[in-house]
Scaffold this active site. Structure first.
Site, PDB file in Angstrom:
ATOM      1  N   ASP A  38       0.704  -1.276   0.041  1.00 22.36           N
ATOM      2  CA  ASP A  38      -0.028  -0.048   0.000  1.00 22.36           C
ATOM      3  C   ASP A  38       0.995   1.238  -0.117  1.00 22.36           C
ATOM      4  OD1 ASP A  38      -2.287  -1.521  -0.141  1.00 22.36           O
ATOM      5  OD2 ASP A  38      -2.687  -1.473   2.007  1.00 22.36           O
ATOM      6  N   ASP A 259      28.322  13.643  -2.391  1.00 20.31           N
ATOM      7  CA  ASP A 259      27.987  13.768  -3.885  1.00 20.31           C
ATOM      8  C   ASP A 259      26.487  13.820  -3.847  1.00 20.31           C
ATOM      9  OD1 ASP A 259      27.180  13.369  -6.443  1.00 20.31           O
ATOM     10  OD2 ASP A 259      28.850  11.836  -7.003  1.00 20.31           O
ATOM     11  N   ASP A 270      24.190  18.208  -9.807  1.00 19.07           N
ATOM     12  CA  ASP A 270      24.974  17.051  -9.450  1.00 19.07           C
ATOM     13  C   ASP A 270      26.405  17.644  -9.043  1.00 19.07           C
ATOM     14  OD1 ASP A 270      26.342  14.527  -9.102  1.00 19.07           O
ATOM     15  OD2 ASP A 270      26.170  14.148 -11.388  1.00 19.07           O
ATOM     16  N   HIS A 349      36.824   6.557 -13.354  1.00 15.50           N
ATOM     17  CA  HIS A 349      35.800   6.900 -13.874  1.00 15.50           C
ATOM     18  C   HIS A 349      36.272   7.998 -14.829  1.00 15.50           C
ATOM     19  CE1 HIS A 349      35.463  10.348 -11.200  1.00 15.50           C
ATOM     20  NE2 HIS A 349      35.654   9.700 -10.217  1.00 15.50           N
ATOM     21  N   HIS A 360      22.339  11.534 -15.206  1.00 17.48           N
ATOM     22  CA  HIS A 360      23.207  11.094 -16.361  1.00 17.48           C
ATOM     23  C   HIS A 360      22.317  11.203 -17.556  1.00 17.48           C
ATOM     24  CE1 HIS A 360      26.033   8.269 -13.699  1.00 17.48           C
ATOM     25  NE2 HIS A 360      25.962   9.538 -13.349  1.00 17.48           N
ATOM     26  N   GLU A 383      34.215  15.971 -13.035  1.00 16.33           N
ATOM     27  CA  GLU A 383      34.044  15.674 -11.662  1.00 16.33           C
ATOM     28  C   GLU A 383      35.450  14.420 -11.581  1.00 16.33           C
ATOM     29  OE1 GLU A 383      31.245  12.477 -10.957  1.00 16.33           O
ATOM     30  OE2 GLU A 383      30.092  13.223 -12.819  1.00 16.33           O
ATOM     31  N   TYR A 387      40.835   7.709  -5.742  1.00 19.45           N
ATOM     32  CA  TYR A 387      40.367   6.781  -4.467  1.00 19.45           C
ATOM     33  C   TYR A 387      41.503   6.034  -4.161  1.00 19.45           C
ATOM     34  CZ  TYR A 387      36.558   9.021  -6.835  1.00 19.45           C
ATOM     35  OH  TYR A 387      35.900   9.837  -7.613  1.00 19.45           O
ATOM     36  N   ARG A 405      36.494  13.473  -4.513  1.00 18.00           N
ATOM     37  CA  ARG A 405      35.978  13.858  -5.657  1.00 18.00           C
ATOM     38  C   ARG A 405      35.704  15.157  -5.627  1.00 18.00           C
ATOM     39  NH1 ARG A 405      33.217   9.800  -6.602  1.00 18.00           N
ATOM     40  NH2 ARG A 405      30.949  10.624  -5.838  1.00 18.00           N
TER      41      ARG A 405
HETATM   42  N1  GLY Z   1      26.050  11.633  -8.807  1.00 17.14           N
HETATM   43  C1  GLY Z   1      26.276  10.586  -9.852  1.00 17.14           C
HETATM   44  C2  GLY Z   1      27.444  11.164 -10.642  1.00 17.14           C
HETATM   45  O1  GLY Z   1      28.293  11.943 -10.291  1.00 17.14           O
HETATM   46  O2  GLY Z   1      27.713  10.678 -11.732  1.00 17.14           O
HETATM   47 MN    MN Z   2      27.993  13.103 -11.779  1.00 14.20          MN
HETATM   48 MN    MN Z   3      27.886  13.339  -8.423  1.00 16.49          MN
END
Ligand code: GLY
Ligand code: MN
Ligand code: MN
Length: 448
Positions: A38, A259, A270, A349, A360, A383, A387, A405
């Site tokens: 519910d 983040d 973001d 990344h 994204h 970004e 790490y 980051r």
């Molecule tokens: N918050 C997800 C990214 O930074 O891509």
């Molecule tokens: Mn991002």
């Molecule tokens: Mn982010």
């Protein structure tokens, strides 16, 4: 502040201009998703559907039929229902869809099986994003089969399914002035919320308390939903890229990585900031932090119309690899480390992504096999991060568990770029000064 009716009309017109002759486009809305008995997850409209009409309800289907005499934009939506509206809230109903959302024609969603095959019949091509939602794919096939069953009575079923997303996503990649205003607002609200988290942070607090601070300050200014699940990682938790547990205590001497960004009128911000829980960077933290900041600056220097998508990433890789060698975290020559991608042990990344209705966001990063060239109106994140796993025995112990980051949102302009998130400090001295003010205020308060 919002996207007005005229802009939605222009978007649909552009899309229809692009559609091939004698075609129809069908775009379903999102559905409510059950969370537990519910209770539902907060409803979030499908971004493509929202982009084309702004209709905020679930269980709707947008249909575009270029050249249709009785109107090109047809919307199926939930009918008005007094009882359901008492329990679940207001519905526009078909009449409201016409009046407020500029639908040319609107019908109850419960009548779609009777009406939609008739709208499809005679059209040669159907634009529909097959494979996103199995249940809707099946319904689509049943509508097509309804037409096929009538072939002997002269019905013509469509012969081709086409992808709508590619062109639509390209439209979404270029933000209008109104969209940029909403994104500035999302960014500003989120930036101010980050400042509040930085100000309130002290050893012994919990990660979720910083998350709550961000959510509270965002919602108070109209950023009602987070654009994604916040990441609040103290100490080595910052090395887990998508850490969302946010349950640990924040320890004196550690960094914390936040983040988080809100959604404003469906547009995302973001932002990531990393700062010391006690307000002062130690030498190793400062070294890594300064290197990430330098990488971000190098990336910014490559952002302008005419530069390609991968240039900022390449610049950040170079700075980070060079710096890691200098600090003794990587061994050997720069070129070789880049070639062998050994930096990926620490920077795994990419520099960023498009940002818009989705965090994204949609849009190709390569066109005809080449990196996309940046153009005014695109919005992206920048970004870089480093790490150092707590288990990395190849580095001295003093470095282990540091994760940093720094993430900002930028819009590409005619003459370069504009940072939307600069209201959150990121220079080491600025962060330490802001957090020191906070401590002073805390000390004064305790004397009163
Ligand atoms: N918050 C997800 C990214 O930074 O891509
Ligand atoms: Mn991002
Ligand atoms: Mn982010």
């Amino acid at each position: 502040m919002s996207i007005n009716k005229q802009e939605f009309i222009r978007r649909r017109e552009r899309l229809m201009e692009h559609m091939e002759a004698n075609s129809i486009a069908i775009v379903p809305s999102a559905h409510e998703k059950q969370r537990s008995a519910d209770t539902q997850f907060p409803f979030r409209q499908d971004s493509n559907f929202h982009y084309l009409c702004g209709f905020p309800e679930p269980d709707a289907v947008l249909v575009l039929i270029p050249g249709r005499e009785h109107g090109e934009f047809v919307l199926f939506c939930r009918d008005k229902d007094r009882t359901r509206e008492i329990w679940d809230g207001y519905r526009a109903g078909p009449a409201g869809a016409v009046e407020y959302y500029a639908a040319d024609d609107a019908f109850p969603i419960d009548d779609i099986d009777e009406i939609l095959p008739g709208l499809i019949e005679g059209r040669e091509r159907v634009y529909y994003a097959m494979g996103k939602e199995a249940a809707f794919d099946q319904r689509m096939m049943s509508w097509i089969n309804t037409i096929r069953d009538k072939v002997r009575s002269g019905a013509t079923p469509p012969g081709e399914f086409l992808d709508l997303d590619h062109f639509l996503h390209d439209m979404r990649l270029f933000k209008s002035a109104a969209e940029i205003r909403l994104m500035e607002k999302a960014a500003q609200i989120s930036a101010e919320a980050h400042v509040e988290a930085m100000k309130i942070c002290k050893p012994g607090m919990y990660e979720y308390q910083l998350d709550a601070t961000i959510q509270y300050h965002s919602a108070m200014k109209g950023g009602l939903e987070p654009a994604y699940t916040s990441i609040v990682g103290g100490g080595a938790n910052a090395c887990v890229l998508h850490y969302i547990e946010n349950k640990q205590k924040l320890n004196n001497g550690d960094l914390v990585l936040i983040d988080a960004g809100c959604e404003y009128q469906a547009y995302a911000a973001d932002i990531t900031r990393t700062f010391p829980v006690n307000g002062c960077f130690n030498p190793e933290q400062r070294a890594i932090y300064s290197l990430v900041l330098k990488a971000q600056e190098a990336a910014f220097a490559c952002i302008a119309p005419g530069r390609h998508w991968n240039e900022p990433h390449e610049a950040s890789v170079k700075v980070i690899t060079e710096g890691l060698i200098e600090l003794g975290l990587l061994k050997g020559e720069l070129e070789q480390n880049i070639e062998e991608a050994s930096y990926k042990e620490f920077y795994m990344h990419r520099i960023g992504h498009w940002l818009g209705l989705d965090v994204h966001d949609v849009g190709d990063y390569k066109v005809h096999g080449q990196w996309r060239v940046l153009e005014p109106g695109m919005v992206m994140t920048v970004e870089p991060g480093i790490y150092i796993s707590p288990d990395n025995e190849a580095v001295e112990a003093r470095w282990r568990g540091i994760g940093v980051r720094i993430e900002d949102d930028v819009v590409i302009c005619k003459d370069g770029y504009r940072v939307l998130t600069s209201a959150v400090p990121k220079q080491v001295e600025e962060i330490e000064a802001l957090m020191a003010t906070n401590k002073d205020e805390g000390a004064q308060a305790s004397l009163l």
